[in-house]
Design a protein around this motif. Structure first.
Motif, PDB file in Angstrom:
ATOM      1  N   ALA A   1      24.764   3.962  -8.418  1.00 32.19           N
ATOM      2  CA  ALA A   1      23.379   3.504  -8.305  1.00 32.19           C
ATOM      3  C   ALA A   1      22.822   3.735  -6.907  1.00 32.19           C
ATOM      4  N   ALA A   2      23.124   2.806  -5.981  1.00 31.32           N
ATOM      5  CA  ALA A   2      22.454   2.808  -4.672  1.00 31.32           C
ATOM      6  C   ALA A   2      22.790   4.035  -3.831  1.00 31.32           C
ATOM      7  N   LEU A   3      24.063   4.402  -3.738  1.00 28.34           N
ATOM      8  CA  LEU A   3      24.448   5.554  -2.910  1.00 28.34           C
ATOM      9  C   LEU A   3      23.816   6.827  -3.449  1.00 28.34           C
ATOM     10  N   ASN A   4      23.877   7.020  -4.766  1.00 24.67           N
ATOM     11  CA  ASN A   4      23.299   8.241  -5.342  1.00 24.67           C
ATOM     12  C   ASN A   4      21.805   8.324  -5.051  1.00 24.67           C
ATOM     13  N   THR A   5      21.117   7.170  -5.107  1.00 26.98           N
ATOM     14  CA  THR A   5      19.685   7.126  -4.811  1.00 26.98           C
ATOM     15  C   THR A   5      19.412   7.557  -3.374  1.00 26.98           C
ATOM     16  N   VAL A   6      20.205   7.023  -2.442  1.00 31.82           N
ATOM     17  CA  VAL A   6      20.028   7.374  -1.026  1.00 31.82           C
ATOM     18  C   VAL A   6      20.384   8.841  -0.797  1.00 31.82           C
ATOM     19  N   GLN A   7      21.412   9.339  -1.478  1.00 32.11           N
ATOM     20  CA  GLN A   7      21.771  10.758  -1.348  1.00 32.11           C
ATOM     21  C   GLN A   7      20.637  11.669  -1.846  1.00 32.11           C
ATOM     22  N   ILE A   8      19.947  11.246  -2.896  1.00 34.44           N
ATOM     23  CA  ILE A   8      18.791  12.017  -3.376  1.00 34.44           C
ATOM     24  C   ILE A   8      17.706  12.031  -2.296  1.00 34.44           C
ATOM     25  N   ALA A   9      17.462  10.870  -1.679  1.00 30.32           N
ATOM     26  CA  ALA A   9      16.470  10.789  -0.592  1.00 30.32           C
ATOM     27  C   ALA A   9      16.872  11.710   0.557  1.00 30.32           C
TER      28      ALA A   9
ATOM     29  N   ASP B   1      13.970   6.651  -9.081  1.00 30.20           N
ATOM     30  CA  ASP B   1      14.063   5.494  -9.973  1.00 30.20           C
ATOM     31  C   ASP B   1      15.457   5.353 -10.556  1.00 30.20           C
ATOM     32  N   ASN B   2      15.968   4.128 -10.489  1.00 29.17           N
ATOM     33  CA  ASN B   2      17.321   3.841 -10.949  1.00 29.17           C
ATOM     34  C   ASN B   2      17.363   3.363 -12.406  1.00 29.17           C
ATOM     35  N   SER B   3      16.200   3.142 -13.025  1.00 31.98           N
ATOM     36  CA  SER B   3      16.204   2.675 -14.418  1.00 31.98           C
ATOM     37  C   SER B   3      16.429   3.857 -15.361  1.00 31.98           C
ATOM     38  N   SER B   4      16.563   3.539 -16.652  1.00 27.73           N
ATOM     39  CA  SER B   4      16.791   4.601 -17.645  1.00 27.73           C
ATOM     40  C   SER B   4      15.485   5.225 -18.137  1.00 27.73           C
ATOM     41  N   PHE B   5      14.333   4.695 -17.714  1.00 29.40           N
ATOM     42  CA  PHE B   5      13.072   5.036 -18.375  1.00 29.40           C
ATOM     43  C   PHE B   5      12.728   6.523 -18.294  1.00 29.40           C
ATOM     44  N   PHE B   6      12.925   7.162 -17.124  1.00 28.76           N
ATOM     45  CA  PHE B   6      12.482   8.548 -16.933  1.00 28.76           C
ATOM     46  C   PHE B   6      13.607   9.571 -17.099  1.00 28.76           C
ATOM     47  N   ARG B   7      14.822   9.128 -17.404  1.00 25.59           N
ATOM     48  CA  ARG B   7      15.965  10.048 -17.365  1.00 25.59           C
ATOM     49  C   ARG B   7      15.858  11.193 -18.368  1.00 25.59           C
ATOM     50  N   THR B   8      15.272  10.928 -19.527  1.00 29.35           N
ATOM     51  CA  THR B   8      15.185  11.992 -20.536  1.00 29.35           C
ATOM     52  C   THR B   8      13.844  12.721 -20.507  1.00 29.35           C
TER      53      THR B   8
ATOM     54  N   ASP C   1       0.860  -1.190   0.000  1.00 28.18           N
ATOM     55  CA  ASP C   1       0.000   0.000   0.000  1.00 28.18           C
ATOM     56  C   ASP C   1       0.896   1.241   0.000  1.00 28.18           C
ATOM     57  N   PHE C   2       1.100   1.812  -1.185  1.00 26.07           N
ATOM     58  CA  PHE C   2       2.028   2.937  -1.311  1.00 26.07           C
ATOM     59  C   PHE C   2       1.450   4.246  -0.784  1.00 26.07           C
ATOM     60  N   THR C   3       0.166   4.251  -0.423  1.00 23.08           N
ATOM     61  CA  THR C   3      -0.379   5.456   0.221  1.00 23.08           C
ATOM     62  C   THR C   3       0.190   5.618   1.633  1.00 23.08           C
ATOM     63  N   GLN C   4       0.823   4.567   2.150  1.00 19.05           N
ATOM     64  CA  GLN C   4       1.440   4.623   3.479  1.00 19.05           C
ATOM     65  C   GLN C   4       2.958   4.800   3.404  1.00 19.05           C
ATOM     66  N   VAL C   5       3.482   4.997   2.189  1.00 15.83           N
ATOM     67  CA  VAL C   5       4.936   5.086   1.969  1.00 15.83           C
ATOM     68  C   VAL C   5       5.314   6.529   1.644  1.00 15.83           C
ATOM     69  N   ASP C   6       6.424   7.008   2.211  1.00 14.72           N
ATOM     70  CA  ASP C   6       6.897   8.371   1.936  1.00 14.72           C
ATOM     71  C   ASP C   6       7.849   8.421   0.749  1.00 14.72           C
ATOM     72  N   LEU C   7       8.793   7.480   0.716  1.00 16.03           N
ATOM     73  CA  LEU C   7       9.818   7.464  -0.331  1.00 16.03           C
ATOM     74  C   LEU C   7       9.942   6.049  -0.882  1.00 16.03           C
ATOM     75  N   CYS C   8      10.001   5.950  -2.213  1.00 15.63           N
ATOM     76  CA  CYS C   8      10.167   4.643  -2.857  1.00 15.63           C
ATOM     77  C   CYS C   8      11.447   4.668  -3.677  1.00 15.63           C
ATOM     78  N   LEU C   9      12.437   3.872  -3.254  1.00 18.27           N
ATOM     79  CA  LEU C   9      13.692   3.734  -3.998  1.00 18.27           C
ATOM     80  C   LEU C   9      13.531   2.542  -4.927  1.00 18.27           C
ATOM     81  N   MET C  10      13.636   2.762  -6.213  1.00 18.85           N
ATOM     82  CA  MET C  10      13.264   1.730  -7.183  1.00 18.85           C
ATOM     83  C   MET C  10      14.453   1.323  -8.047  1.00 18.85           C
ATOM     84  N   SER C  11      14.746   0.016  -8.072  1.00 21.67           N
ATOM     85  CA  SER C  11      15.786  -0.515  -8.955  1.00 21.67           C
ATOM     86  C   SER C  11      15.305  -1.847  -9.507  1.00 21.67           C
ATOM     87  N   ALA C  12      14.319  -1.757 -10.400  1.00 23.29           N
ATOM     88  CA  ALA C  12      13.675  -2.987 -10.885  1.00 23.29           C
ATOM     89  C   ALA C  12      13.570  -3.023 -12.404  1.00 23.29           C
ATOM     90  N   GLY C  13      14.307  -2.152 -13.102  1.00 23.76           N
ATOM     91  CA  GLY C  13      14.279  -2.154 -14.560  1.00 23.76           C
ATOM     92  C   GLY C  13      13.236  -1.217 -15.138  1.00 23.76           C
TER      93      GLY C  13
END
Length: 349
Positions: free
Chosen positions: A325-333, A98-105, A66-78
Motif C-alpha cells: 500500500a503505502a510504499l508502493n504509493t510513494v514509489q509511484i510518486a 489512489d490506494n482504493s480498488s475503485f479505479f484499478r480496472t 485547495d487542491f489547485t495548490q497541490v502537486d501530488l495527492c496520495l489517497m487512502s480513504a476508500g
C-alpha cells in the motif's frame, strides 16, 4: 536568471488511517522532495495530530483543502471517497495516486507497481489518476515479473494468508480484543469479520461473487492480468489469518519454458524489490513477523513442482501496509518525479 528548483506540495488523504500514517512515515524516511505535506481526513478528524518525521502536523478536512495548490495527492480513504474526490482533485491539476480498488480496472487509469510496469505510468494524463493495486497483488507481481520475463508464466495458483491490518484499524483491534477475551474467558464478540478471527482462519476476504469466488480473489486475477500479462491464468484462494501485519502467499506456477529452482533463485536474487531467504533447514524462510516494517518482498521455499511440466512452487511474504500500500504509493510518486512527469506548480509559475 535560472529558477531554483523547489519541492513539491503533497496531500495525504486518509492520513489518520493505518495506510495514511504509513505513507507519512515513508515520505519522511525516503526523503521525498516535499516543501509541504498536508495530512487530510474527514471533518471529524480535523485538528488531529499526526507524525511526519520529527514534526507533528495537524489534519485538515478534505473539503477545506485547495487542491489547485497541490502537486501530488496520495489517497487512502476508500472507494466511495476516491470515486467522489479523485476526479475533482485531478481536474484541479494534482496527480492522484489512489490506494482504493475503485479505479484499478479503469482502462484510462494506469495500475502501477514500479518494479513491474513503470512504463505504463505515462497513461496517467488521461485522468490525472494512477491506481495502486491490491496489497496481495502488489507483492505477487513483484515476485512473478522476473520469472515471467525468463520463462513466461502460463498459470498461477495462489493461496493467500492475509493479515488483519489489510481490513483496517478496527480489524486489528478486533483480533487483539478477541485474543484477550479467549485468555481471560470473556465472551468473544465479532463485529468486523463474519466469524471469529482469534485462533482461527477465515476463507473469505471481501464479498462473494456469482461464481463462488470472493471479490479479493477476483481482484488478484484481473489486476495481475492488467499489470503483468493478460494471458496469465490465475486462480486465488484468499484467507484472513490471525496475524497483525504482513501478507503471505503460497504460489504455484506453470511456465511455457523450462526453469529450475536454482535458476529462479538466481533470477529473484537480482530482481528489484525481491529478497530471497531460502535455506533448506528449520527457520530458513521468512514469516510475516519478520517481514513487518520491511520494504522487500521476501521469497522462500522455492522448489520445482514435479506434478506439472515446467512447474515451480514458492512462498512470498511482504508487509501489506508498506509494499502492499503505502510504499508502493510513494514509489509511484518518486517515479513521477524522477521521470519529470510532474513538476512543482509553484516552480512552473
Amino acid at each position: 536568471m535560472k529558477s531554483i528548483p523547489m519541492g513539491y506540495v503533497i496531500a495525504v488523504v486518509g492520513a489518520t488511517g493505518n495506510v495514511g500514517r504509513e505513507m507519512l512515515d515513508i515520505l519522511s524516511e525516503r526523503g521525498f522532495p516535499a516543501d509541504r505535506v498536508i495530512p487530510v481526513a474527514s471533518r471529524r478528524s480535523q485538528g488531529t495530530e499526526v507524525s511526519y518525521g520529527d514534526t507533528t502536523l495537524k489534519v485538515e478536512a478534505l473539503e477545506h483543502v485547495d487542491f489547485t495548490q497541490v502537486d501530488l495527492c496520495l489517497m487512502s480513504a476508500g472507494g466511495a471517497i476516491a470515486k467522489e474526490w479523485a476526479p475533482k482533485i485531478g481536474k484541479d491539476g494534482a496527480v492522484v495516486i489512489d490506494n482504493s480498488s475503485f479505479f484499478r480496472t479503469d482502462p484510462d487509469v494506469p495500475l502501477i507497481v514500479p518494479e513491474v510496469n513503470a512504463d505504463a505510468i505515462e497513461g496517467f494524463t488521461k485522468k490525472n489518476i494512477i491506481a495502486n493495486p491490491n496489497c496481495s497483488t502488489a507483492q505477487l507481481v513483484v515476485a512473478l515479473k522476473p520469472l515471467h520475463d525468463k520463462a513466461t508464466i502460463t498459470r498461477c495458483v495462489v493461496s493467500t494468508y492475509q493479515s488483519v491490518s489489510g481490513a483496517g484499524k478496527d480489524a486489528m483491534d478486533e483480533l487483539f480484543t478477541q485474543t484477550r477475551a479467549v485468555f481471560v474467558s470473556d465472551p468473544v464478540e465479532t463485529n468486523k469479520f463474519p466469524k471469529r478471527i482469534a485462533f482461527n482462519l477465515i476463507p473469505q476476504i471481501d464479498v462473494f461473487m456469482e461464481d463462488g469466488s470472493t471479490k479479493e480473489e477476483w481482484k488478484m486475477m484481473v489486476e495481475t492480468k492488467k499489470i503483468l500479462d493478460p494471458k496469465i491464468k490465475l486462480s486465488a484462494t484468499c484467507v484472513r489469518v490471525p496475524v497483525f501485519i504482513s501478507h503471505s502467499e503460497a504460489v504455484n506456477l506453470e511456465f511455457e519454458k523450462p526453469i529450475t529452482a536454482e535458476e529462479a533463485r538466481d533470477i529473484l536474487r537480482e530482481a528489484p524489490g525481491c529478497l530471497v531467504v531460502d535455506k533448506h533447514e528449520p527457520g530458513g524462510y521468512v514469516t510475516p513477523y519478520e517481514a513487518a516494517g520491511e520494504d522487500a518482498t521476501y521469497i522462500s521455499r522455492i522448489r520445482e513442482d514435479p506434478t506439472v511440466e515446467n512447474g515451480l512452487a514458492m512462498w512470498v511474504v511482504s508487509d501489506n501496509l508498506r509494499k502492499g500500500a503505502a510504499l508502493n504509493t510513494v514509489q509511484i510518486a518518486e517515479l513521477l518525479v524522477n521521470r519529470k512527469l510532474v513538476t512543482p506548480r509553484k516552480e512552473a509559475a
